[in-house]
Motif scaffolding. Structure first.
Motif, PDB file in Angstrom:
ATOM      1  N   THR A 355      17.578 -27.339  23.074  1.00 32.16           N
ATOM      2  CA  THR A 355      16.168 -27.384  22.684  1.00 32.16           C
ATOM      3  C   THR A 355      16.024 -27.360  21.169  1.00 32.16           C
ATOM      4  O   THR A 355      15.185 -28.074  20.599  1.00 32.16           O
ATOM      5  CB  THR A 355      15.403 -26.210  23.307  1.00 32.16           C
ATOM      6  OG1 THR A 355      15.518 -26.264  24.730  1.00 32.16           O
ATOM      7  CG2 THR A 355      13.932 -26.262  22.927  1.00 32.16           C
ATOM      8  N   ILE A 550      12.959 -34.004  25.734  1.00 28.57           N
ATOM      9  CA  ILE A 550      12.377 -32.841  26.420  1.00 28.57           C
ATOM     10  C   ILE A 550      12.160 -33.169  27.886  1.00 28.57           C
ATOM     11  O   ILE A 550      12.437 -32.355  28.779  1.00 28.57           O
ATOM     12  CB  ILE A 550      11.054 -32.422  25.744  1.00 28.57           C
ATOM     13  CG1 ILE A 550      11.327 -31.802  24.363  1.00 28.57           C
ATOM     14  CG2 ILE A 550      10.291 -31.420  26.614  1.00 28.57           C
ATOM     15  CD1 ILE A 550      10.081 -31.455  23.590  1.00 28.57           C
ATOM     16  N   ARG A 554      13.887 -31.343  31.246  1.00 32.32           N
ATOM     17  CA  ARG A 554      13.109 -30.669  32.285  1.00 32.32           C
ATOM     18  C   ARG A 554      13.294 -31.317  33.655  1.00 32.32           C
ATOM     19  O   ARG A 554      13.288 -30.636  34.674  1.00 32.32           O
ATOM     20  CB  ARG A 554      11.613 -30.666  31.933  1.00 32.32           C
ATOM     21  CG  ARG A 554      11.245 -30.102  30.583  1.00 32.32           C
ATOM     22  CD  ARG A 554      11.534 -28.625  30.434  1.00 32.32           C
ATOM     23  NE  ARG A 554      10.904 -28.077  29.237  1.00 32.32           N
ATOM     24  CZ  ARG A 554      11.478 -28.025  28.043  1.00 32.32           C
ATOM     25  NH1 ARG A 554      12.712 -28.485  27.885  1.00 32.32           N
ATOM     26  NH2 ARG A 554      10.837 -27.512  27.003  1.00 32.32           N
ATOM     27  N   LEU A 557       7.891 -33.336  34.307  1.00 32.77           N
ATOM     28  CA  LEU A 557       7.009 -32.971  33.204  1.00 32.77           C
ATOM     29  C   LEU A 557       5.735 -32.305  33.683  1.00 32.77           C
ATOM     30  O   LEU A 557       5.253 -32.555  34.792  1.00 32.77           O
ATOM     31  CB  LEU A 557       6.638 -34.218  32.403  1.00 32.77           C
ATOM     32  CG  LEU A 557       7.661 -34.709  31.369  1.00 32.77           C
ATOM     33  CD1 LEU A 557       7.049 -35.842  30.571  1.00 32.77           C
ATOM     34  CD2 LEU A 557       8.095 -33.591  30.457  1.00 32.77           C
ATOM     35  N   SER A 558       5.191 -31.481  32.811  1.00 32.77           N
ATOM     36  CA  SER A 558       3.856 -30.915  32.993  1.00 32.77           C
ATOM     37  C   SER A 558       3.181 -30.885  31.633  1.00 32.77           C
ATOM     38  O   SER A 558       3.856 -30.922  30.589  1.00 32.77           O
ATOM     39  CB  SER A 558       3.931 -29.499  33.576  1.00 32.77           C
ATOM     40  OG  SER A 558       4.487 -28.601  32.635  1.00 32.77           O
ATOM     41  N   SER A 561       4.227 -28.527  28.669  1.00 28.35           N
ATOM     42  CA  SER A 561       5.345 -28.741  27.748  1.00 28.35           C
ATOM     43  C   SER A 561       4.896 -29.296  26.407  1.00 28.35           C
ATOM     44  O   SER A 561       5.663 -29.256  25.432  1.00 28.35           O
ATOM     45  CB  SER A 561       6.356 -29.713  28.380  1.00 28.35           C
ATOM     46  OG  SER A 561       6.865 -29.207  29.596  1.00 28.35           O
TER      47      SER A 561
END
Length: 669
Positions: A355, A550, A554, A557-558, A561
């Motif tokens: 990250t 990103i 994951r 996705l949402s 984020s």
């Protein structure tokens, strides 16, 4: 018609908050020349303070709590209201004395990030000190209704609109009819003349901060029963408030007040229309939040050249920039260090390392656009999110293979970045920050949180594969596979080296020229408009690559984020690290959200709940005391050490061996 009016009146509560915040912003701008992005957050603390007092009599202070009652006998509504307003006044004065007064003659960038930092700090403090999940606002105003033209209208909404108008009239009267107000206006035009007349601009500004703080605290507490208690709502009420304040050119209290009430009513009517069967499905969510962005852009395009700027006692400069040079040994050393960190970690720690690598790339997009080009952008995570959601569509619906899926998604983010950057052709500084923040909030509400646009296939993202090799992030119970971590490092390293090459070449010099003086840059043949759009395009592309990574990390996705708050937090960390250097981006990646620093605070020190507070506090300290950030301070310290060494070295005497060697070297040169 009756329903239309009823919903229009229902929007008066939010409209009253917009109006008072806008009037406060106009007053503060007239007194200090600063656009205060934290105005809504100042009222946020008041709302929860009153709610806690009315629930169990707890007077929640930043440190410690005083008991003024109990659950059976809570604090009276009158005393709670007074304490709520006083708390807003105290926070406003603290903001003036500790943050904005020291930055009075600082670059606009420092003022903007300090304002954003204060907003983040107050929101984090509220979340830390109050039980935000279980506190509810209680009614203060009358709950009866009246009928107007067939519409049933809450008396409380009419009172709130009346309070907003009264605040606007009060501020207008202060600035127009009082000696101190006239002196404040004069100081905004010529600060030196105000000082020579015997008036202290600091004291005049403090009076305006007190008035605006009291007005903000009063209106949000009165409206809280109608609006409800949500942390982010009150914080971001400043966006529509800024929109209507800009409609009034940041000078007219009347226009700002009227526009705020109209905007609140308009948003309420849109919410009502969205329930109709004929209303398009794609516009049923978030459209009301997108309206302020449109207003901001239109207002700035039409009025940007006529918005007054505050007179200053001197010129201010952006933090110094060091031209990046790609050296083989340091580059290999950095990459090797990251590889070792990946190999030696696993689970949550490896996820933190990966990250941090991704966040370094997104932070670099901020360094490129804000540090090099001088265009203040608060929408980096919006660009990253646009690419992430586009990646989901490309991989699950159209089966576009890696790495083309990532490149296409980043190009979509690039187009969005250019679109958001178009206003930069007319405006700059804090006004551009307003545009980009409004754009980020509009994208979050209208795109990321809109099921009709982003809810496809559960927003799943197919694992990347290359030449038959699975580069997916998960493998059974393994949180982050070694293959995925190395893939992220390779992608980020390539993108970073390319952009550093740009920054160190003619493109970077053009960026610096535009940042320094746009007219001078144009006079030597630099296309300023094209350079600005190129900066937004490159920055959005980098952020888009980061957003795709990103997404891959994951797997699904949402919108959570890529929230505006995460973007602002990353901006804070980039500024703390050093907004004008690659080293600053690296520091931002290390200490950014969910990065190595966050894992250390959470796993080792158990300070995870304090992360946002620490981030915002660090930003405030850096903005006020050290605008060049950690990397800039380290570079300045190194320069001083080298200068001292040079001064201490004795000069070679004539005839000495050293002198002969120096002469020989000089001859070769």
């Amino acid at each position: 018609m009756g329903q239309f009016l009823q919903f229009a009146f229902l929007g008066l509560a939010a409209g009253a908050i917009y109006s008072v915040l806008a009037s406060s912003l106009v007053g503060i701008y007239a007194a200090t020349g600063i656009i205060n992005f934290a105005q809504g957050a100042i009222g946020l603390y008041s709302v929860y303070l009153v709610a806690a007092l009315r629930t169990d009599g707890s007077l929640v202070l930043p440190i410690g709590t005083l008991s003024l009652g109990s659950e059976d006998d809570p604090t009276s509504m009158e005393l709670a209201l007074v304490l709520g307003v006083v708390s807003a006044v105290v926070w406003a004065l603290l903001a003036h004395v500790l943050v904005f007064r020291p930055l009075r003659h600082a670059p606009v960038l420092a003022q903007v990030v300090a304002s954003v930092g204060l907003m983040l700090f107050l929101q984090a403090l509220v979340q830390l000190r109050f039980d935000t999940e279980n506190l509810f606002a209680q009614s203060i105003l009358p709950e009866n209704t009246v009928e107007i033209a067939g519409a049933v209208v809450n008396v409380s909404d009419l009172i709130l609109a009346g309070v907003a108008i009264a605040v606007s009239l009060l501020l207008w009267a202060y600035f127009r009819l009082t000696t101190l107000g006239v002196a404040t206006r004069a100081g905004s035009e010529d600060e030196l003349a105000a000082r020579l007349s015997g008036y202290s601009p600091d004291r005049l500004a403090a009076i305006v901060w007190v008035i605006s703080g009291a007005a903000t605290g009063l209106i949000v507490v009165l409206a809280s029963f109608t609006i409800g208690l949500t942390v982010t709502s009150y914080t971001f009420f400043v966006i529509p408030a800024l929109a209507v304040a800009l409609v009034g050119r940041l000078t007219s209290f009347g226009i700002a007040c009227a526009a705020g009430l109209v905007l609140g009513a308009f948003q309420s009517v849109i919410s009502w229309l969205a329930t109709k069967t004929w209303w398009p499905e794609w516009a049923q969510a978030g459209l009301g939040d997108a309206v302020p962005f449109v207003i901001v852009v239109v207002a700035l395009f039409l009025l940007g050249g006529r918005i007054p700027s505050r007179g200053s006692l001197g010129e201010v400069r952006m933090p110094a920039v060091r031209i990046p040079r790609i050296r083989v040994v340091p580059t290999v050393a950095i990459i090797a260090a990251v590889v070792i960190a990946i190999l030696l970690t696993f689970g949550t720690w490896r996820f933190g390392v990966v990250t941090s690598v991704i966040l370094t790339l997104i932070a670099l997009s901020l360094v490129l656009l804000t540090g090099y080009l001088g265009q203040i952008s608060l929408a980096s995570m919006a660009f990253a999110g646009a690419a992430g959601f586009a990646l989901s569509k490309l991989t699950t619906n159209w089966n576009v293979p890696f790495p083309f899926s990532m490149l296409f998604a980043a190009l979509i983010a690039t187009g969005l970045g250019v679109l958001v950057g178009v206003p930069a052709l007319r405006i700059r500084g804090a006004q551009l920050a307003v545009v980009t923040l409004a754009a980020a909030l509009a994208i979050q509400s209208f795109v990321f949180n809109n099921p009709a646009i982003t809810a496809f296939e559960g927003n799943m993202i197919a694992d990347p594969t290359l030449f038959g090799i699975d580069l997916g992030v998960r493998d059974g119970t393994n949180l982050v596979t070694l293959r995925f971590a190395l893939m992220v490092l390779v992608v980020v390293a390539i993108a970073t080296l390319v952009v550093l090459r740009f920054m160190g070449g003619s493109t970077g010099r053009a960026f610096l020229a535009v940042r320094s003086n746009e007219r001078a840059a144009a006079s030597v043949g630099i296309n300023v408009a094209a350079t600005k759009l190129l900066g937004f395009a490159l920055s959005a592309f980098l952020a888009g690559i980061g957003g795709c990574l990103i997404g891959y990390s994951r797997g699904q996705l949402s919108a959570g984020s890529f929230t505006v708050m995460i973007g602002l937090t990353l901006l804070a960390m980039t500024y703390v690290g050093g907004i004008t250097s690659f080293a600053g981006a690296v520091i931002a990646g290390i200490i950014g959200p969910l990065g190595v620093g966050y894992v250390f605070l959470t796993q080792t020190l158990s300070f995870g709940e304090y992360y946002e507070l620490i981030a915002a506090g660090s930003l405030l300290l850096m903005a006020v005391m050290n605008p060049v950030g950690v990397a800039g301070a380290a570079s300045e310290f190194g320069d001083r050490i080298r200068t001292l060494r040079h001064r201490r070295e004795p000069e070679p005497q004539p005839g000495a061996p050293g002198a002969a060697q120096s002469a020989e070297a000089g001859a070769h040169v």
